[in-house]
Design an enzyme around this catalytic site. Structure first.
Site, PDB file in Angstrom:
ATOM      1  N   CYS A 347       0.848  -1.064  -0.178  1.00 40.70           N
ATOM      2  CA  CYS A 347      -0.078   0.054  -0.237  1.00 40.70           C
ATOM      3  C   CYS A 347       0.886   1.268   0.169  1.00 40.70           C
ATOM      4  O   CYS A 347       1.537   1.482  -1.075  1.00 40.70           O
ATOM      5  CB  CYS A 347      -0.963  -0.043   1.151  1.00 40.70           C
ATOM      6  SG  CYS A 347      -2.383   1.043   1.045  1.00 40.70           S
ATOM      7  N   HIS A 464      -3.602  -5.441   0.776  1.00 43.08           N
ATOM      8  CA  HIS A 464      -3.264  -5.831   2.385  1.00 43.08           C
ATOM      9  C   HIS A 464      -3.644  -7.215   2.399  1.00 43.08           C
ATOM     10  O   HIS A 464      -4.825  -7.627   2.059  1.00 43.08           O
ATOM     11  CB  HIS A 464      -4.292  -4.736   3.304  1.00 43.08           C
ATOM     12  CG  HIS A 464      -3.688  -3.315   3.317  1.00 43.08           C
ATOM     13  ND1 HIS A 464      -2.375  -3.177   4.033  1.00 43.08           N
ATOM     14  CD2 HIS A 464      -4.319  -2.267   2.934  1.00 43.08           C
ATOM     15  CE1 HIS A 464      -2.697  -1.632   3.880  1.00 43.08           C
ATOM     16  NE2 HIS A 464      -3.710  -1.330   3.197  1.00 43.08           N
TER      17      HIS A 464
END
Length: 530
Positions: A347, A464
């Protein structure tokens, strides 16, 4: 069991003498215990402050702890379980997430004065829906109920307990010392009607012989007129996630013992501990891999000679990248990347690996252009809208590898745009939104995602939970091992199975040391087998 829609689920609430006393895990334990005993159960925390979030099945963002507690109940998490989430974005400022979607950034005074009066209706309605759909709702408070300066607009502790008609159990952490003073002091600072709502105490994280504690327990019960409902011994190596980055050090300390990395067979994996690190539960599976030593670095003096480096997620990628440049970590990172050192960016960490970060709307920083590490030929523009999705797909870090299934979730405001460049880049992931094409006859369209060097030594993704995929994680670790001349290992750790076992272990541990009969009396329900 409830007989009609007019029935309201019973409630019980856990509050603490301070933050990090174990409320979240105690709530998870009760959720699992009540579920094991045949009741339909849901967790609830009206307002949560955390950078460690969870994406629900319908693509909404809630506190990680409530997602974990829903998992303990064996149910899908919804935003009713955590209707308001505060994600710190700067000094005294947070992004306010309401029912899973960002509202706006507010400072502490703005939130308290302009939004809290509106929040009461939101949280009460959410709790009402939960109570209408299950038999027990286990509520979790925040911090301490004795914060005098916050009590008049409280929506998460004693006022919430009153709205929920919930008996309150006060949890205290004996490991930090002063447990009797913290309990008595908390009660002393409550109003009489609040004090009356406290039905007993749980002393958590006890180490030693409980008989030596008994004189203190007897004194506490005489002093307060309230029972000690349990003394819960410290439980090591549990492996369930925390919501607070303050617990990162404790997590590493609680990981199972492993061979010394000096033996050569253990991989030294360094994680850059960003000031605004988010969703650090991405790293949890690595703590339990027997051939991994996981450590955090906050400055160049801690860098050492890692076998691999992870750039984790960040609530404020731009400011955290500036922080790395200011303290010298960026130079270490650049040298590592220049030497083709094994690197994973997740991310915000993935965004840092691009050419530059663009923030024309000042979403994350006062700087409109910030140079990235330049590994991959893309720019990231921070948008006003946040993407929150559950995803599934496949991973293939290099073209000669087998394709491995993956699941995970995305939470980001950055949008990637490819730029012209001569850097060779491979798109290692193919993903699709879990909510799309679920019908058996639907066409499943997968889109390319992420970036990787052709040899797979450097890669990044918005996904994630990527390292929660057992086969993918082991394949990546084995590639690092092979580059060091070590043998490849089988995928022995099945992380989700371990997590389910951890819930059962936690529930069994708490059940053995808690006056559960009294808890059921407080709920007005029958204990299993009675």
């Amino acid at each position: 069991m409830q007989s009609g829609p007019e029935q309201q689920g019973r409630t019980i609430m856990l509050q603490g003498t301070a933050s990090d006393v174990g409320k979240s895990l105690m709530t998870a334990a009760l959720c699992r215990i009540f579920t094991q005993d045949g009741y339909s159960v849901a967790p609830f925390k009206s307002q949560n402050m955390s950078l460690n979030s969870y994406v629900t099945w319908d693509g909404k963002e809630i506190g990680r702890a409530q997602g974990m507690q829903a998992d303990a109940c064996g149910i899908l998490a919804t935003t009713d379980m955590n209707p308001i989430l505060l994600k710190p974005s700067g000094e005294m400022r947070s992004q306010v997430v309401v029912h899973g979607k960002p509202l706006r950034d507010l400072n502490a005074r703005e939130y308290r004065e302009s939004y809290l009066p509106l929040a009461e209706g939101i949280v009460r309605e959410a709790l009402g829906r939960l109570r209408g759909s299950c038999e027990i709702v286990v509520l979790e408070g925040a911090g301490s109920p004795a914060e005098i300066n916050l009590k008049d607009r409280d929506i998460v502790n004693m006022r919430m307990a009153a709205w929920a008609e919930a008996p309150v159990i006060l949890v205290a952490d004996i490991d930090r010392g002063g447990v009797f003073a913290s309990i008595v002091g908390t009660l002393e600072l409550l109003e009489q009607e609040e004090r009356d709502r406290v039905c007993g105490f749980v002393i958590n994280k006890f180490r030693g012989d409980v008989s030596l504690l008994q004189p203190g327990l007897d004194w506490l019960e005489r002093k307060t007129g309230k029972p000690v409902l349990g003394v819960i011994p410290y439980l090591p190596d549990l492996g369930l996630e925390d919501e607070d980055s303050l617990s990162l050090g404790k997590q590493l300390e609680s990981a199972p013992a492993k061979p010394d990395s000096a033996s050569g067979d253990v991989l030294d994996i360094a994680v850059v501990r960003l000031p605004r690190i988010s969703n650090f539960t991405d790293l949890d599976p690595l703590r339990f891999e027997q051939d991994v030593r996981l450590r955090f670095v906050e400055g160049p003096g801690q860098w050492g000679s890692p076998d691999a480096v992870i750039l984790p997620g960040s609530k404020n990628t731009a400011e955290d990248l500036i922080w790395m440049k200011d303290n010298g970590l960026a130079d270490r990172m650049q040298a590592h990347l220049g030497a083709r050192g094994w690197t994973a960016g997740i991310c915000g960490g993935y965004e840092m690996l691009g050419a530059r970060l663009l923030d024309p709307l000042h979403v994350e920083s006062e700087s409109e252009v910030i140079e990235g590490f330049g590994v991959f030929p893309f720019e990231v523009t921070f948008a006003e809208e946040k993407r929150t999705e559950r995803i599934e797909g496949f991973a293939q870090l290099t073209g000669d590898k087998a394709s491995l299934p993956i699941t995970g979730y995305e939470i980001h405001m950055g949008v990637v745009h490819d730029t012209d460049g001569d850097v060779s880049v491979h798109r290692p992931f193919r993903i699709r939104n879990e909510r799309e094409g679920d019908a058996a006859d639907a066409v499943r369209e997968y889109i390319p995602e992420g970036a990787a060097a052709p040899d797979g030594r450097i890669w990044g993704t918005f996904v994630h939970g990527i390292l929660h995929n057992d086969d993918f994680r082991r394949d990546w670790l084995n590639d690092i091992r092979e580059s060091k001349g070590l043998r490849r290992l089988p995928a022995a750790l099945r992380f989700q199975e371990r997590r389910e076992q951890a819930f059962d272990r936690l529930a069994g541990h708490v059940r053995a040391h808690l006056n559960l009969s009294r808890i059921y009396e407080l709920l007005g329900l029958r204990e299993e087998g009675t």
